[in-house]
Design a protein around this motif. Structure first.
Motif, PDB file in Angstrom:
ATOM      1  N   ASP A  36       0.811  -1.215   0.000  1.00 33.77           N
ATOM      2  CA  ASP A  36       0.000   0.000   0.000  1.00 33.77           C
ATOM      3  C   ASP A  36       0.851   1.274   0.000  1.00 33.77           C
ATOM      4  O   ASP A  36       0.332   2.364   0.186  1.00 33.77           O
ATOM      5  N   THR A  37       2.160   1.135  -0.234  1.00 35.37           N
ATOM      6  CA  THR A  37       3.032   2.319  -0.228  1.00 35.37           C
ATOM      7  C   THR A  37       2.661   3.280  -1.356  1.00 35.37           C
ATOM      8  O   THR A  37       2.714   4.495  -1.177  1.00 35.37           O
ATOM      9  N   GLU A  38       2.297   2.765  -2.496  1.00 33.83           N
ATOM     10  CA  GLU A  38       1.882   3.620  -3.614  1.00 33.83           C
ATOM     11  C   GLU A  38       0.592   4.366  -3.272  1.00 33.83           C
ATOM     12  O   GLU A  38       0.418   5.505  -3.671  1.00 33.83           O
ATOM     13  N   LEU A  39      -0.277   3.712  -2.521  1.00 31.42           N
ATOM     14  CA  LEU A  39      -1.528   4.346  -2.116  1.00 31.42           C
ATOM     15  C   LEU A  39      -1.246   5.605  -1.311  1.00 31.42           C
ATOM     16  O   LEU A  39      -1.807   6.662  -1.584  1.00 31.42           O
ATOM     17  N   ARG A  40      -0.372   5.495  -0.344  1.00 29.01           N
ATOM     18  CA  ARG A  40      -0.048   6.657   0.495  1.00 29.01           C
ATOM     19  C   ARG A  40       0.552   7.791  -0.331  1.00 29.01           C
ATOM     20  O   ARG A  40       0.222   8.958  -0.140  1.00 29.01           O
ATOM     21  N   LYS A  41       1.454   7.433  -1.233  1.00 29.16           N
ATOM     22  CA  LYS A  41       2.096   8.441  -2.068  1.00 29.16           C
ATOM     23  C   LYS A  41       1.076   9.188  -2.922  1.00 29.16           C
ATOM     24  O   LYS A  41       1.043  10.412  -2.937  1.00 29.16           O
ATOM     25  N   TRP A  42       0.216   8.431  -3.616  1.00 29.58           N
ATOM     26  CA  TRP A  42      -0.746   9.060  -4.522  1.00 29.58           C
ATOM     27  C   TRP A  42      -1.863   9.776  -3.784  1.00 29.58           C
ATOM     28  O   TRP A  42      -2.332  10.830  -4.217  1.00 29.58           O
ATOM     29  N   MET A  43      -2.290   9.250  -2.638  1.00 34.53           N
ATOM     30  CA  MET A  43      -3.303   9.959  -1.841  1.00 34.53           C
ATOM     31  C   MET A  43      -2.727  11.258  -1.285  1.00 34.53           C
ATOM     32  O   MET A  43      -3.439  12.268  -1.183  1.00 34.53           O
ATOM     33  N   GLY A  44      -1.451  11.247  -0.941  1.00 37.56           N
ATOM     34  CA  GLY A  44      -0.806  12.470  -0.472  1.00 37.56           C
ATOM     35  C   GLY A  44      -0.805  13.544  -1.553  1.00 37.56           C
ATOM     36  O   GLY A  44      -1.118  14.715  -1.286  1.00 37.56           O
ATOM     37  N   ARG A  45      -0.493  13.155  -2.759  1.00 38.90           N
ATOM     38  CA  ARG A  45      -0.502  14.113  -3.876  1.00 38.90           C
ATOM     39  C   ARG A  45      -1.918  14.581  -4.188  1.00 38.90           C
ATOM     40  O   ARG A  45      -2.155  15.753  -4.474  1.00 38.90           O
ATOM     41  N   TRP A  46      -2.859  13.627  -4.157  1.00 45.22           N
ATOM     42  CA  TRP A  46      -4.269  13.946  -4.422  1.00 45.22           C
ATOM     43  C   TRP A  46      -4.762  14.974  -3.404  1.00 45.22           C
ATOM     44  O   TRP A  46      -5.409  15.955  -3.746  1.00 45.22           O
ATOM     45  N   THR A  47      -4.424  14.765  -2.133  1.00 47.09           N
ATOM     46  CA  THR A  47      -4.836  15.675  -1.066  1.00 47.09           C
ATOM     47  C   THR A  47      -4.136  17.026  -1.199  1.00 47.09           C
ATOM     48  O   THR A  47      -4.763  18.076  -1.019  1.00 47.09           O
ATOM     49  N   ALA A  48      -2.852  17.001  -1.528  1.00 48.22           N
ATOM     50  CA  ALA A  48      -2.082  18.246  -1.660  1.00 48.22           C
ATOM     51  C   ALA A  48      -2.620  19.129  -2.784  1.00 48.22           C
ATOM     52  O   ALA A  48      -2.508  20.356  -2.714  1.00 48.22           O
ATOM     53  N   LEU A  49      -3.206  18.543  -3.797  1.00 45.79           N
ATOM     54  CA  LEU A  49      -3.832  19.319  -4.873  1.00 45.79           C
ATOM     55  C   LEU A  49      -5.285  19.652  -4.555  1.00 45.79           C
ATOM     56  O   LEU A  49      -5.785  20.715  -4.913  1.00 45.79           O
ATOM     57  N   GLY A  50      -5.970  18.733  -3.902  1.00 46.92           N
ATOM     58  CA  GLY A  50      -7.398  18.902  -3.647  1.00 46.92           C
ATOM     59  C   GLY A  50      -7.721  19.980  -2.624  1.00 46.92           C
ATOM     60  O   GLY A  50      -8.687  20.732  -2.794  1.00 46.92           O
ATOM     61  N   ILE A  51      -6.930  20.081  -1.583  1.00 48.22           N
ATOM     62  CA  ILE A  51      -7.222  21.071  -0.533  1.00 48.22           C
ATOM     63  C   ILE A  51      -7.125  22.500  -1.061  1.00 48.22           C
ATOM     64  O   ILE A  51      -8.066  23.281  -0.895  1.00 48.22           O
ATOM     65  N   PRO A  52      -6.029  22.877  -1.721  1.00 48.29           N
ATOM     66  CA  PRO A  52      -5.990  24.257  -2.233  1.00 48.29           C
ATOM     67  C   PRO A  52      -7.035  24.514  -3.323  1.00 48.29           C
ATOM     68  O   PRO A  52      -7.595  25.614  -3.401  1.00 48.29           O
ATOM     69  N   ALA A  53      -7.325  23.497  -4.123  1.00 41.89           N
ATOM     70  CA  ALA A  53      -8.345  23.674  -5.166  1.00 41.89           C
ATOM     71  C   ALA A  53      -9.717  23.910  -4.549  1.00 41.89           C
ATOM     72  O   ALA A  53     -10.462  24.794  -4.984  1.00 41.89           O
ATOM     73  N   PHE A  54     -10.054  23.157  -3.514  1.00 43.14           N
ATOM     74  CA  PHE A  54     -11.363  23.325  -2.886  1.00 43.14           C
ATOM     75  C   PHE A  54     -11.442  24.667  -2.164  1.00 43.14           C
ATOM     76  O   PHE A  54     -12.479  25.338  -2.221  1.00 43.14           O
ATOM     77  N   CYS A  55     -10.363  25.080  -1.514  1.00 43.40           N
ATOM     78  CA  CYS A  55     -10.344  26.400  -0.876  1.00 43.40           C
ATOM     79  C   CYS A  55     -10.514  27.493  -1.931  1.00 43.40           C
ATOM     80  O   CYS A  55     -11.229  28.481  -1.703  1.00 43.40           O
ATOM     81  N   ALA A  56      -9.880  27.312  -3.076  1.00 40.99           N
ATOM     82  CA  ALA A  56     -10.009  28.290  -4.164  1.00 40.99           C
ATOM     83  C   ALA A  56     -11.440  28.328  -4.700  1.00 40.99           C
ATOM     84  O   ALA A  56     -11.940  29.398  -5.063  1.00 40.99           O
ATOM     85  N   ILE A  57     -12.115  27.176  -4.736  1.00 34.17           N
ATOM     86  CA  ILE A  57     -13.514  27.148  -5.168  1.00 34.17           C
ATOM     87  C   ILE A  57     -14.371  27.972  -4.204  1.00 34.17           C
ATOM     88  O   ILE A  57     -15.238  28.743  -4.631  1.00 34.17           O
ATOM     89  N   LEU A  58     -14.121  27.816  -2.917  1.00 35.72           N
ATOM     90  CA  LEU A  58     -14.884  28.588  -1.939  1.00 35.72           C
ATOM     91  C   LEU A  58     -14.589  30.080  -2.055  1.00 35.72           C
ATOM     92  O   LEU A  58     -15.503  30.909  -1.967  1.00 35.72           O
ATOM     93  N   LEU A  59     -13.347  30.433  -2.284  1.00 33.81           N
ATOM     94  CA  LEU A  59     -12.988  31.840  -2.482  1.00 33.81           C
ATOM     95  C   LEU A  59     -13.642  32.383  -3.757  1.00 33.81           C
ATOM     96  O   LEU A  59     -14.159  33.503  -3.770  1.00 33.81           O
ATOM     97  N   LEU A  60     -13.648  31.584  -4.792  1.00 35.79           N
ATOM     98  CA  LEU A  60     -14.295  31.982  -6.045  1.00 35.79           C
ATOM     99  C   LEU A  60     -15.793  32.188  -5.842  1.00 35.79           C
ATOM    100  O   LEU A  60     -16.377  33.156  -6.355  1.00 35.79           O
ATOM    101  N   LEU A  61     -16.411  31.323  -5.073  1.00 37.11           N
ATOM    102  CA  LEU A  61     -17.830  31.486  -4.759  1.00 37.11           C
ATOM    103  C   LEU A  61     -18.061  32.812  -4.030  1.00 37.11           C
ATOM    104  O   LEU A  61     -18.992  33.548  -4.358  1.00 37.11           O
ATOM    105  N   TRP A  62     -17.197  33.121  -3.069  1.00 40.19           N
ATOM    106  CA  TRP A  62     -17.317  34.388  -2.359  1.00 40.19           C
ATOM    107  C   TRP A  62     -17.171  35.562  -3.327  1.00 40.19           C
ATOM    108  O   TRP A  62     -17.933  36.529  -3.256  1.00 40.19           O
ATOM    109  N   LEU A  63     -16.221  35.477  -4.252  1.00 42.47           N
ATOM    110  CA  LEU A  63     -16.046  36.549  -5.244  1.00 42.47           C
ATOM    111  C   LEU A  63     -17.309  36.735  -6.093  1.00 42.47           C
ATOM    112  O   LEU A  63     -17.677  37.857  -6.411  1.00 42.47           O
TER     113      LEU A  63
END
Length: 156
Positions: free
Chosen positions: A120-147
């Motif tokens: 499951d080492t690949e799982l951790r690596k890819w989930m880490g990358r998925w999360t690292a991209l997903g969190i800022p993208a979702f925060c940006a979506i919320l900021l865009l909604l506010w705009l």
């Protein structure tokens, strides 16, 4: 119904689909990855990929098209700081989302390999990358909604 209200309805609908699908995908992928069950992860990743193509991709196109049409109908300037900030966030979100889709395909393959006894080492690596991209993208979506709601710095 006026053109403005129709465009605004579809623009809000697109935003709702993007936020709802994004939150749902994140919730189910995180739960599936944390379960340790490769069958659950493989099935969830398969469905998440489908959801992105059925819901997210069309909503992105709807957002862009209705957003541009609303700019024309309302007379807001394309050079206004508000619009430039919204456009920058839109493209930032897209720059995060496209690799996330690729990573979701990769996670599906990792889960299938785990079913065959792989680590499951690949799982951790890819989930880490998925999360690292997903969190800022979702925060940006919320900021865009506010705009979109507040329209600070908007110039007509």
């Amino acid at each position: 119904m006026s053109a403005y209200l129709l465009l605004k309805f579809f623009h809000v609908l697109g935003a709702t689909v993007l936020i709802g699908t994004g939150a749902g995908i994140a919730f189910f992928m995180l739960l599936a990855s944390r379960s340790g069950d490769p069958r659950l992860l493989a099935g969830t990743a398969r469905l998440v990929v489908i959801a992105d193509w059925v819901f997210t991709a069309p909503a992105v196109l709807l957002q862009f098209g209705t957003g541009m049409a609303l700019m024309e109908v309302t007379g807001y300037r394309y050079g206004s700081p508000w619009f430039l900030a919204a456009l920058a966030l839109f493209f930032f979100i897209g720059a995060c989302w496209l690799p996330v889709v690729v990573i979701q395909y990769r996670l599906r393959h990792v889960a299938k390999a785990m079913l065959a006894g792989g680590p499951d080492t690949e799982l951790r690596k890819w989930m880490g990358r998925w999360t690292a991209l997903g969190i800022p993208a979702f925060c940006a979506i919320l900021l865009l909604l506010w705009l979109m709601v507040a329209k600070p710095l908007a110039v007509v």
